[in-house]
Scaffold this motif. Sequence first.
Motif, short mmCIF file in Angstrom:
data_model
loop_
_atom_site.label_atom_id
_atom_site.label_comp_id
_atom_site.label_asym_id
_atom_site.label_seq_id
_atom_site.Cartn_x
_atom_site.Cartn_y
_atom_site.Cartn_z
N TYR A 1 -35.69 2.46 -28.40
CA TYR A 1 -36.93 2.89 -29.05
C TYR A 1 -38.09 2.74 -28.07
O TYR A 1 -38.31 1.66 -27.52
N VAL B 1 -42.74 -0.42 -36.95
CA VAL B 1 -41.32 -0.21 -36.70
C VAL B 1 -40.65 -1.53 -36.31
O VAL B 1 -39.59 -1.89 -36.83
N ALA B 2 -41.28 -2.27 -35.40
CA ALA B 2 -40.71 -3.54 -34.96
C ALA B 2 -40.59 -4.53 -36.11
O ALA B 2 -39.61 -5.28 -36.21
N ASP B 3 -41.57 -4.53 -37.01
CA ASP B 3 -41.54 -5.43 -38.16
C ASP B 3 -40.36 -5.15 -39.09
O ASP B 3 -39.93 -6.03 -39.84
N GLN B 4 -39.86 -3.92 -39.08
CA GLN B 4 -38.81 -3.53 -40.02
C GLN B 4 -37.40 -3.69 -39.48
O GLN B 4 -36.43 -3.53 -40.23
N VAL B 5 -37.26 -4.01 -38.20
CA VAL B 5 -35.92 -4.06 -37.60
C VAL B 5 -35.10 -5.21 -38.17
O VAL B 5 -35.52 -6.37 -38.15
N TRP C 1 -41.02 -11.34 -33.09
CA TRP C 1 -40.01 -10.32 -32.83
C TRP C 1 -38.96 -10.84 -31.85
O TRP C 1 -39.30 -11.35 -30.78
N GLY D 1 -34.80 0.95 -38.70
CA GLY D 1 -35.00 -0.47 -38.95
C GLY D 1 -33.81 -1.03 -39.71
O GLY D 1 -33.35 -2.14 -39.45
N ASN D 2 -33.30 -0.24 -40.65
CA ASN D 2 -32.13 -0.61 -41.42
C ASN D 2 -30.88 -0.50 -40.55
O ASN D 2 -30.70 0.46 -39.80
N TYR E 1 -29.55 2.93 -38.33
CA TYR E 1 -29.31 2.91 -36.89
C TYR E 1 -27.88 3.36 -36.58
O TYR E 1 -27.66 4.20 -35.71
#
Length: 264
Positions: A88, A110-114, A147, A195-196, A200
């Motif tokens: 990403y 986006v990073a918060d949802q990984v 993160w 993120g899910n 992915y």
Amino acid sequence: MTASDEKGTTGAQSEMRTPAVVSKDEWEAARDALLVKEKAHSRARDALAAERRRMPWMAVKTDYQFEGPDGKIGLLDLFDGRRQLIVYRAFYEPGVFGWPEHACRGCSMVADQVAHVAHLNARDTTLVFVSRGPQEDLARLKARMGWDIPWFTLTDSFDTDFGVDEWHGTNVFFRDGDRVFRTYFLNNRGDEQMGNTWNYLDITPLGRQELWEDSPEGYPQTPTYKWWNWHDSYVADAPPDKKWVEISTAGEAAFREESAKKKL
């Protein structure tokens, strides 16, 4: 009568036209009707992922270089020994709003949802983020934001060559020995769903690697649920936990029985 009418709200709230308030039976009937469309959507999504697994590949012939916490590494190194790599492109660098205290707002979301990357790793898949910000700034940012995603610094034309020099995007690669292939790319609203763990895996050439999937012959597949584990309990080449296999098998059987009853 709407929910707003029932509550007797006034002012700006009363202008919101909410759905009707109905009985339990009417609500369940409405939900069942929508469920038909939702199941069709799920089947269409699965079919799209199956088609994605059959997309042609593009050979990557440049040995792109990145800066990591331990110094320079190449594109092959980003795989970390696995066969699949998801990259990403996040914007954290001079000129980006928020620099150097923050990365781009969208990329940060986006990073918060990984999800925990251990689940991807268990499916022979590595996820990394790349930006042009120096490693010392990235280390400070990751510590502040909590993160744990592997995050590397771009040093050459990787972003330009793969369509992420001016906008975020997710590239997918596959490694066959020392050969690397680009297999998929998404950006814009395509990145919203990422993120899910499942989303992915659905964009990778091997998919979720479960028996129910429509994959080309010879692709790795294992029984659904059986490979799942706590993120701190995956061990390379370890067989599935016997107790969990029994539990998941019983759960699947109960689900099939309940589904059969509903069709009667």
